[in-house]
Motif scaffolding. Structure first.
Motif: not given
Length: 1125
Positions: A437-439, A441-448, A488-491, A530-537
């Motif tokens: 869910a967080k991933w 969310h960050y993806k959506k925020e970054g894209s927007e 998300y599935d292909d991390s 947001f992209l950094h957070q995606m990597i962390r998540t």
């Protein structure tokens, strides 16, 4: 190829079932070891004298017929043997089944190995199974668990005790004769090894290897298993411990398995120097105290002492310079990591981003903490060091010095590590659950953000001083699409792409001189964040939790933790909020349950429930033991409140004069109570348990004062529970009533065990509890508990030989001094002190005593009357002289006196037995009166309901006997049984109507009782004020116990015996009166007066109509005799 543990893989499932069964057997052995009946140990002299001739070790098998013939020669031994069998067959059978399962386990394992060799499992051989990861683990575990079983049996159930139990089972059980019984094999496997777990006991030669070889096991299998354990990391633990200095901890479980399995091939320990060096270098370079199974510790310096190769190999590790180095290193590491952990635990430090950025650092800290705790706890444990062994003592002292060991600091480290681990695990579990869910969310925020920037450069959205730039607009739109396309599935691919996107965003900022516009920079910075957070998540992986679970294993401390109990309790006493910190430690300890339950769970075994119940029960008991300090601290304060409430604070009356108000204010004591109440209320987080001390032995004149004093204390407790309940938010009075009733009922039950053939053991008692055990005190006399001492004290001070009971006053007087000894007030005092439960328990105990006295009486009757030819001839002659009973006996005086004279010797024991029964019946009547009075007073509705239900039931039963078609309670209906216990507790019963024992027909019984009565009448005289009293204190006879004793005795037999007895008494009265009249003697003889008074009392006590007596004595004699007196 099939997965080895798949349900349709027969080979894998067979060995999995064996291993699962092995874990369950060990749990059962540990559970049973706590229930060994003390009598099998034959420790104390009393047990040796009583049971020495019926409890045998294996020497019994050498001369079975001889021992059995000795038993048969002594009827009292046979009786004791039968009683022992009834009491112990259940527990002995359970032990036997556990022993049998150990033997069955090794037979099953051998059969499985044979099946593998013979090719029963297609495409599977011993070699292929050992190549498979699961197969390798299970085969090693199967052999290891068998070794652990044998060691546990020898440690927990001594050899002599095993032998005595097996022989008892052999003698008492019918199952041994069945065809499939393998009693001989079990006896061979479990015969005594000579080992003793007592400190300082000498180790038997060739132990335990000779014990391990009692059932032969395939040598190739042992050799291959040892080979695998030597060379492989069979559980892949090293990956959880990447640092080389942690390797021995990573392989600790495997090391324990290897230690046990090496005893199956002791030649390696004795002579294979190279192999032993390899083993020590790999597994024991920096440790020598190991935990072999659920906290059972072994010190290799001691265990390997007799083996040359093993001892030589271990010498490098045990070299004092190495010991010093390891201890110093451990001290340094523990100090460093403790400071780190404290830093991490500071409020607000462990935030999500800090955790995600520092996973390796946090895990390394956890590893260091756990390794240091493990090393220090094991190597400083008292259980691992024999105080009589100089070398071990020297090594331990060296460790204590160099590691600067302080148990409080170690405990604090354990506490902080557990808390740190708990917080990390909880954070990781939450992050894992929210990961996707967080991933997204960050993806959506970054894209927007990128879409918005594209709009800005299109010139449509006005943003200060940003010129239209179609290239940038297209580029940002493309970046937005790229962010949305991340999957998300292909991390792995998503991770790489995210890194490229971050670089692209950094480059666009530099090359297109976008730094000048702060708002654009902010958009770019946010997107990068947001992209950094995606990597962390995406990097939050379950592997971290698994590593933490492996690293945090505390199973080695399952028993050692007990040595820290006092420190835990002291820290709670000082700071009650410490309980919340301890929770994390207990949860860490709970993870030890995974070890025995893993295979049972995999095998879907039904044993899962019982094994998990045993280990979690042990853990719960330990937690209770630690937290016991909370109620103890509460009760320390409560006792002070009780003293103040009982002795200092005066209760305020409902009305009082204004000028006396100051006296009742008592500000000082009330302030003290308020202060103590506040101290107690701090402990509301804790759990409340009962803690009671029971009354001791009582001297004669002290009984009433002692009861009054105890009553005041109990009342203080009761009032304080009532007072405190609102402050600690518990049902104080409910707990008080439940626990007091439980304590008293348990003590009554244990006291009544003295009278039972089949005794109620502690583990069978519905009142005893393993969690809140009622303490047992060493008996100081024949009584087992305080209730027995109280009962025997009452019997002693109301002894009919010393006292005279005056029925009208319900009082006992001393026969010689005529001073009052006690009265019915005694029972009111007991009711006040011990409550209804105590009085009811006393009544139950008296019931058992009456039964024993009546049984003793019957055996005495058999012995001294039915086996004495002279007495029988006298009784026969008398019966001939008085027949028929309706007639008048001529020359009656001579006939009766002659019969009494010839039977004189039998009356002393007879009188004693009758008086004892009568005395107990008087006490039971007094108790029933007191219970009934208090029931009517305190619970009038209950008393009325019980009386009405009782009358209605009796009316229905009488109606059924007159007309059998009417209803009657069926055999399986417990109504009558249940209402009886209620009626007895409420005192709505007559003890004189009770049938205590079942009896057979006894010849001459009525005539013996009749003779007994008229033989006692000359010892009594009639007093107008007091009735019948003793003539001479030197020859004591008390009338009420005599009458009630005889009445109770007759009640146990068929009513025709009573009829015959009354007829003989009536004939005696008529014949004596006739003789007096014919001889013109005006006074009525004293014996006749006594006999008439007996009949009068008989009618009064039994509540029968007077016509029962008038059937045998003319009513004018009844009417006249009182006017003559």
């Amino acid at each position: 190829m099939l997965d080895f543990l798949a349900e349709n893989n027969l080979c894998g499932q067979a060995i999995l079932r064996i291993v699962s069964c092995g874990n369950a057997i060990i749990a059962e052995l540990l559970r049973l070891s706590e229930f060994i009946p003390a009598v099998f140990r034959l420790k104390d002299r009393a047990d040796q004298q009583k049971y020495g001739e019926i409890i045998f070790d294996f020497s019994y098998f050498k001369g079975q017929e001889l021992w059995e013939s000795k038993l048969e020669a002594k009827p009292e031994l046979q009786d004791l043997d039968e009683e022992f069998r009834e009491n112990n067959i259940e527990i002995v059978t359970r032990f036997y089944l556990a022993f049998q399962s150990v033997h069955k386990y090794i037979v099953d394992l051998n059969r499985y190995l044979d099946d593998l060799n013979e090719g029963v499992y297609i495409q599977q051989t011993l070699e292929t199974v050992l190549l498979n990861e699961d197969g390798k683990q299970l085969l090693c575990e199967a052999l290891y668990l068998y070794g652990v079983m044998l060691l546990v049996i020898d440690q927990k159930i001594e050899g002599e005790v095993r032998e005595r139990m097996l022989v008892s089972y052999y003698r008492y059980s019918a199952a041994r004769s069945s065809a499939d019984s393998n009693m001989d094999d079990i006896c061979k496997l479990l015969r005594s090894t000579g080992y003793s777990s007592q400190p300082g006991a000498k180790r038997p030669p060739n132990y335990p290897e000779s014990y391990f070889q009692r059932v032969p096991i395939n040598e190739a299998f042992i050799s291959m298993v040892i080979g695998r354990l030597r060379s492989d990391d069979i559980y892949n633990q090293v990956s959880a411990y990447p640092l080389p200095e942690h390797r021995s901890t990573a392989l600790a479980n495997q090391a324990a398995m290897l230690y046990v399995i090496l005893y199956f091939d002791s030649s390696i320990l004795h002579t294979h120097q190279a192999k032993m060096r390899e083993i020590v270098d790999k597994y024991f370079p920096d440790n020598w105290v190991i935990s072999i199974y659920m906290g059972i510790t072994v010190n290799l310096a001691d265990a390997w002492e007799p083996y040359k190769a093993a001892k030589t190999a271990l010498n490098n590790t045990l070299d004092l310079s190495n010991v010093r180095e390891q201890a110093s290193r451990c001290a340094t590491v523990s100090e460093r990591v403790h400071a780190q952990v404290r830093q991490f635990l500071k409020e607000g430090y462990l935030r999500e981003e800090v955790v995600l950025d520092n996973i390796p650092k946090l895990l390394n800290c956890l590893r260091d903490c756990n390794v240091a705790i493990r090393w220090l706890m094991l190597h400083t444990a008292d259980s691992a060091c024999d105080p009589n062994n100089k070398r071990l003592r020297q090594i331990k002292d060296q460790i204590l010095t160099d590691s600067r060991y302080n148990p409080k600091i170690l405990f604090q480290l354990l506490l902080d590590t557990a808390q740190f681990e708990f917080i990390l695990k909880e954070m990781f579990k939450q992050m894992l659950s929210e990961k996707q869910a967080k991933w997204e969310h960050y993806k959506k925020e970054g894209s927007e953000r990128m879409t918005e920037l594209a709009d800005v450069f299109s010139g449509v959205k006005p943003l200060t001083r940003v010129e239209k730039n179609e290239n940038l607009q297209a580029w940002f739109r493309e970046i937005s699409k790229q962010i949305l396309s991340l999957n998300y599935d292909d991390s792995t691919a998503a991770g790489r792409k995210t890194v490229q996107l971050i670089q692209a965003l950094e480059e666009v900022q530099e090359f297109h001189q976008l730094e000048s516009n702060l708002q654009v920079c902010q958009f770019l910075a946010d997107t990068r964040k947001f992209l950094h957070q995606m990597i962390r998540t995406i990097n939050i992986k379950e592997e971290v939790l698994i590593t933490m679970q492996i690293v945090g294993d505390l199973s080695f401390a399952w028993q050692l933790i007990d040595s820290f109990t006092s420190i835990m309790q002291e820290s709670i006493r000082v700071n009650p909020s410490m309980v919340t910190k301890l929770r994390a430690t207990f949860l860490k300890l709970a993870s030890a349950l995974d070890l025995p339950l893993l295979r049972i769970n995999q095998a879907n075994s039904p044993d899962l429930l019982s094994v998990s119940q045993y280990y979690s029960g042990e853990l719960v008991s330990y937690v209770r033991k630690v937290l016991q300090i909370i109620p103890e601290s509460m009760f320390t304060s409560l006792l002070k409140i009780i003293k103040l409430q009982t002795h200092d604070i005066i209760e305020v009356p409902t009305r009082l004069d204004k000028d006396k108000l100051r006296d009742y204010a008592q500000l000082g004591p009330r302030y003290e109570v308020a202060k103590l109440t506040h101290a107690i209320s701090i402990f509301t987080e804790g759990i409340l348990m009962m803690k009671t001390t029971l009354v001791g032995i009582i001297k004669p004149s002290e009984l009433m004062p002692k009861l009054k004093e105890l009553g005041a204390t109990m009342d203080g407790f009761h009032r304080s529970f009532e007072y405190i309940q609102d402050y600690v938010n518990i049902y104080g009075l409910k707990i008080w009533q439940e626990e007091v009733s439980r304590i008293i009922n348990y003590n009554v039950e244990q006291e009544c065990n003295n009278f039972l053939r089949t005794k109620i053991q502690d583990w069978q008692s519905m009142y005893q509890s393993t969690h809140i055990p009622i303490p047992k005190f060493t008996p100081v006399d024949e009584s087992v508990t305080f209730i027995g001492r109280l009962c025997r004290e009452i019997l002693r001070i109301t002894d009919p030989k010393m006292t005279c009971h005056i029925d009208q006053l319900n009082t006992w007087y001393d026969m010689k001094t005529h001073q009052e000894v006690t009265s019915s007030r005694l029972f009111s005092e007991i009711q006040t002190t011990l409550g209804t439960f105590g009085l009811n328990g006393l009544d139950r105990l008296l019931c058992f005593m009456v039964v024993r006295e009546l049984q003793n009486f019957l055996s005495m009757f058999q012995k001294i009357i039915l086996r004495d030819r002279t007495v029988q001839d006298t009784l026969k002659t008398l019966m001939n002289a008085v027949s028929p009973l309706k007639s008048i006996v001529a020359n009656s005086n001579k006939i009766y006196l002659s019969a009494i004279a010839k039977t004189q010797k039998i009356w002393v024991p007879y009188l004693e037995a009758i008086m004892k029964v009568g005395q107990m019946q008087i006490l039971r009547q007094q108790i029933a009166n007191e219970l009934n009075y208090s029931c009517r007073f305190d619970s009038k509705h209950l008393a009325a309901a019980l009386e009405n239900l009782n009358k209605a039931l009796l009316a229905d039963i009488e109606a059924h006997y007159q007309d059998p078609s009417l209803p009657y309670p069926k055999e399986d209906n417990t109504l009558l049984y249940e209402i009886t216990s209620y009626l007895e507790a409420a005192g709505i019963h007559n003890p004189l109507n009770k049938i205590y024992i079942t009896t057979k027909r006894l010849p001459y019984f009525p005539v013996v009782n009749f003779l007994f009565l008229i033989a006692q009448l000359p010892k009594l005289q009639y007093s107008k004020n007091l009735g019948m009293v003793c003539r001479k204190p030197a020859d004591p006879v008390d009338w009420p116990p005599l009458v009630l004793g005889l009445l109770t005795l007759l009640k146990q037999f068929h009513s025709r015996y009573t009829e015959q007895f009354l007829a003989l008494l009536g004939q005696f009265i008529r014949s004596t009166v006739e003789q007096c009249t014919s001889q013109k003697i005006p006074e009525m003889p004293a014996e006749v007066v006594g006999a008439l008074l007996f009949l009068e009392d008989y009618v009064r006590y039994t509540k029968l109509p007077r016509r029962v007596a008038e059937a045998h004595v003319p009513n004018f004699i009844f009417d006249e005799f009182r006017t003559v007196l």
